[in-house]
Structure formats: C-alpha cells, structure tokens
Enzyme design. Structure first.
Site, short mmCIF file in Angstrom:
data_model
loop_
_atom_site.label_atom_id
_atom_site.label_comp_id
_atom_site.label_asym_id
_atom_site.label_seq_id
_atom_site.Cartn_x
_atom_site.Cartn_y
_atom_site.Cartn_z
N ARG A 163 61.38 50.33 94.92
CA ARG A 163 62.71 49.67 94.98
C ARG A 163 63.74 50.57 95.66
NH1 ARG A 163 59.51 46.89 94.07
NH2 ARG A 163 59.16 45.44 92.38
N SER A 249 65.04 41.13 87.85
CA SER A 249 65.02 42.32 86.99
C SER A 249 66.33 43.09 87.16
CB SER A 249 63.87 43.25 87.39
OG SER A 249 62.66 42.57 87.26
N GLU A 353 69.07 47.85 89.03
CA GLU A 353 68.44 47.48 90.30
C GLU A 353 69.40 46.77 91.27
OE1 GLU A 353 64.16 46.24 90.08
OE2 GLU A 353 64.87 44.61 91.35
C1 LIG Z 1 65.14 35.09 89.96
C2 LIG Z 1 65.06 36.35 90.80
C3 LIG Z 1 63.84 36.99 90.95
C4 LIG Z 1 63.74 38.16 91.73
N1 LIG Z 1 62.52 38.74 91.84
C5 LIG Z 1 62.40 39.86 92.59
C6 LIG Z 1 61.12 40.50 92.75
O1 LIG Z 1 60.09 40.01 92.25
N2 LIG Z 1 61.06 41.63 93.49
C7 LIG Z 1 62.16 42.17 94.07
O2 LIG Z 1 62.02 43.22 94.74
N3 LIG Z 1 63.37 41.61 93.95
C8 LIG Z 1 63.53 40.47 93.24
N4 LIG Z 1 64.77 39.88 93.09
C9 LIG Z 1 65.95 40.52 93.72
C10 LIG Z 1 66.31 39.90 95.10
O3 LIG Z 1 65.74 38.65 95.26
C11 LIG Z 1 65.88 40.80 96.27
O4 LIG Z 1 66.39 42.09 96.13
C12 LIG Z 1 66.34 40.24 97.62
O5 LIG Z 1 65.77 40.99 98.66
C13 LIG Z 1 67.87 40.21 97.78
O6 LIG Z 1 68.17 39.47 98.95
P1 LIG Z 1 69.63 38.90 99.22
O7 LIG Z 1 69.63 38.35 100.61
O8 LIG Z 1 70.00 37.94 98.16
O9 LIG Z 1 70.50 40.21 99.15
P2 LIG Z 1 72.01 40.40 98.61
O10 LIG Z 1 72.00 40.25 97.13
O11 LIG Z 1 72.93 39.57 99.38
O12 LIG Z 1 72.26 41.92 98.98
C14 LIG Z 1 71.54 42.95 98.33
C15 LIG Z 1 71.88 44.28 99.01
O13 LIG Z 1 71.40 44.25 100.36
C16 LIG Z 1 72.47 44.45 101.29
N5 LIG Z 1 72.19 43.58 102.45
C17 LIG Z 1 71.89 42.25 102.41
N6 LIG Z 1 71.61 41.82 103.65
C18 LIG Z 1 71.74 42.88 104.49
C19 LIG Z 1 71.60 43.08 105.90
N7 LIG Z 1 71.23 42.08 106.73
N8 LIG Z 1 71.86 44.32 106.42
C20 LIG Z 1 72.21 45.35 105.62
N9 LIG Z 1 72.37 45.23 104.27
C21 LIG Z 1 72.12 44.00 103.71
C22 LIG Z 1 73.73 44.06 100.53
O14 LIG Z 1 74.87 44.73 101.06
C23 LIG Z 1 73.38 44.54 99.13
O15 LIG Z 1 73.58 45.93 99.03
C24 LIG Z 1 64.90 38.70 92.33
C25 LIG Z 1 66.13 38.04 92.18
C26 LIG Z 1 66.21 36.88 91.43
C27 LIG Z 1 67.53 36.18 91.30
#
Ligand SMILES: Cc1cc2nc3c(=O)[nH]c(=O)nc-3n(C[C@H](O)[C@H](O)[C@H](O)COP(=O)(O)OP(=O)(O)OC[C@H]3O[C@@H](n4cnc5c(N)ncnc54)[C@H](O)[C@@H]3O)c2cc1C
Length: 357
Positions: A163, A249, A353
C-alpha cells in the site's frame, strides 16, 4: 480555463461526507495542463480521482483538479505472449478489469471491483486477493505541475511496497498521473499462472462451478472465473459505498519484525501473522511479518461500535462507515480512539490507509 466554484464534494467521496472544493477544474484533456499550471501559479493542488481512498475533514481550500482523462490502447507482442495496455488516469479501475477480461488479457482478475480510477491505482499500489498493481505495472506518465514538465517513471522508480509507492512522498504531491501502462498476459497464449491461493478463492470458484452444474469439470480455471469469485466475495463482505459510506479498509495491516510478531502471538494466541515477501520494500528492515489489523480492532472490542453516525462496520472491523450524516472530523476522531487503544493494548501503531485532508 474557468475553475468551478464551491463544488459540493458529497458525491465525489465514497464516505459521502459533506465538504466543498472552493475552486475545482475538470481535467479532460492533457492540452489543458499548461493552463492549469499557470492557474496554480506555484500553489500545491489537490488531485482528485474517484474519492474512494479519501477522508475529507474540511473544505478543500487548495485548488482542486478532478482527473477525468479517458482512453485505452493496447499493443500485442505475440512473441512474448503479452500485451501492453496504456490507460488514461480517469478511467474506472473496475471498468478496465472488465474490458481486459473481455479482450482476453489476463492479470487483473484478482483486482476486480476495487473502486476508483486507474490514475490512483499506483498511489497506494492497490492490492487484493493475493495480487497487487505492481505485479502487472510497467510505467506511468506523469505531469509535474510545479515544473510544467513530463516524466515517465518505471516500475523501479515507483518504489512500490505494501500500500505504498513514491507517490506518497511529499515531493510527489505535484505529480499528476496522466496514464498508466500495464503488461498483461494473453489468454490465447497461456496467459501466465493464475493466483488462486488467497483465502477461500478456490472454494468460491468451486462453489460457483457447482451452482452452474459444472462441479465435476476438470477444465482449467479461467481468469473470468477468478474475477467472478472475487466479485462475489467482495459483494458479500464489503459494504457498497452507494448504500453505506466508506473507503474500504481504513487501516493498513501493521508490518513488524519476526521476533516482535512471535512475542505478540505468545501474549495473544490466535493473532494472525503472515510472512512478508522478501522483495516487498516494506520488509526492508529484515525479516518481517504482517499482522491482521482487523483482528486487533475486533479483539479490542471496536467491531460494530457507533459514535453518532460514524462507526465501525458490524461485520468488518477494518472498515469505518458513515451511517448517514457523519462529518469527516467525527470519522477521524473515531479512528483516533481506535489507534490509541491499539497502541495501549498491543503497543502497535495503526496507520491510516486513505488520504486524510
Ligand atoms: C468499498 C471499497 C473497497 C476498497 N477495496 C480496496 C482494495 O481491495 N484494495 C485497495 O488497494 N484499495 C481498496 N479501496 C481503496 C480505493 O478504492 C483505492 O485506493 C483506489 O485506487 C482509489 O482510487 P480513487 O480514484 O478513488 O482515488 P482518490 O480517493 O480520488 O485519491 C486517492 C489518492 O490518490 C491521489 N490521486 C488520485 N488520482 C490521482 C492522479 N491521477 N494523479 C496523482 N494523484 C492522484 C489523490 O490525491 C489521493 O491522494 C477500496 C475502497 C472502497 C470504497
């Protein structure tokens, strides 16, 4: 370029907490980037993807960029039986997984149904069911908003760990990921070995085969079946953010030295601990073990606890939830209470996380 003002972020974060972005730009084309740089004028922006790994405890006063860069292209290398896939940062991660399976590209099946965008996947090296992004990652194309320049980072440059990646370091806050390049197997050429040994994945696949009347099939398991099983398990176990706000998580599993892990297991029999792969950068301090944070939280009595509308999920101690009108601060406060208690009881620091703003 005209930034939007006072944008309601409730539908742009999966916790569903109320917050505004005072100024926000929708990034749909890379050609907008020079203009965005001028608009930032040296200020550090907040980069927003799908908001599924985010806890907002205040309005976004910094300039926000909502990444919506789309596009997928691929190049097949028949000789190596592999395909290179280049994907725009704003594409849906699960949409990409589904598309790859339809195209006969293998390697993302264990990562099905993870919410969010492709561009955010390298940030925390998303992982689930025995796989992580780093397994299939080739490179990433990044725009440096401070310098106005392009960078291409290789797998090694990204310093992936559990992570974790270089993108979590302070100097990377102005790097906007524009596209991600993956290297996947071709099902038509054998595709590579499937990862089937995590938890009850094999049993789930067998259960699905039996329900379809294929219980005695000796046919090799297909990547589509792995994805189907992962999706079934996730739907059963994890709350759907559309119904109950959450960010998956909330705490990472602590990684500690083997000696310390064994001594904790003596004091707390049943505490699950797994060896960390030696090539994982999080194990850089020698031999290490990963502990199950969910077990610690449940053991400390927090599962299902509610403080107003902020709570710990009743079936999943690692998932903090918004039962309706919780604020980001209330969820953060609850997380702090849990962290303090885990420190007191087990002497362990639980790391959060999602990105907390
Ligand atoms: C129900 C649920 C289940 C999940 N299960 C998992 C799992 O099994 N495994 C896991 O690893 N994660 C999991 N996650 C967490 C999440 O889905 C991941 O971390 C995902 O990659 C976040 O994507 P996002 O586009 O929503 O990012 P955001 O929440 O929008 O951003 C997260 C971070 O990334 C940065 N960011 C976003 N896009 C960019 C970009 N293009 N360039 C630079 N920085 C950027 C943001 O500034 C922030 O710091 C889960 C979340 C939920 C709600």
């Amino acid at each position: 370029m005209k930034p939007l003002r006072n944008v309601d972020l409730r539908t742009l974060n999966t916790f569903g907490v109320a917050a505004l972005a005072l100024q926000l730009v929708e990034l749909e084309h890379e050609e907008q980037l020079p203009d965005i740089c001028r608009w930032l004028d040296g200020r550090t922006p907040f980069i927003l993807g799908g908001g599924s790994n985010l806890l907002l405890t205040r309005d976004l006063t910094e300039p926000a960029i909502h990444v919506r860069l789309l596009g997928r292209r691929y190049q097949i290398d028949i000789d190596s039986g592999a395909v290179q896939v280049v994907v725009g940062a704003g594409e849906s991660w699960h949409g990409l997984v589904t598309w790859c399976l339809e195209m006969g590209f293998q390697g993302l099946e264990n990562l099905a149904l993870i919410p969010g965008t492709v561009g955010a996947a390298p940030i925390q090296n998303i992982g689930a069911y025995g796989a992580e992004l780093a397994d299939v990652f080739e490179s990433v194309r990044v725009f440096d908003l401070a310098q106005g320049t392009w960078l291409t980072l290789s797998h090694q440059d990204c310093q992936f760990g559990y992570r974790d990646s270089i993108f979590k370091q302070a100097h990377a806050a102005r790097w906007l990921i524009c596209s991600v390049t993956l290297r996947l197997g071709l099902q038509s050429h054998g595709g590579g070995r499937l990862k089937l040994d995590y938890g009850d994945l094999r049993a789930e696949i067998q259960g699905i085969r039996e329900r379809k009347g294929l219980g005695s099939s000796t046919q090799a398991i297909r990547p589509q079946e792995v994805a189907e099983a992962v999706i079934a398990i996730r739907i059963r176990r994890l709350p759907d953010p559309a119904r109950l706000g959450n960010a998956g998580s909330f705490f990472s599993n602590p990684i500690i030295g083997v000696e310390e892990a064994l001594s904790l297991q003596m004091r707390f029999p049943g505490l699950p601990a797994y060896p960390v792969a030696p090539n994982d950068s999080s194990s850089q301090h020698g031999r290490a073990m990963k502990l199950a944070a969910a077990w610690l939280i449940e053991r400390a009595g927090w599962k299902g606890v509610r403080r107003g509308d902020a709570g710990v999920h009743r079936d999943h101690a690692l998932v903090l939830v918004n039962h309706g009108a919780a604020s980001g601060q209330q969820i953060r406060q609850l997380a702090q209470e849990i962290q303090d208690e885990i420190q007191r009881l087990f002497g362990l620091t639980l790391a959060i996380e999602p990105r907390v703003v």
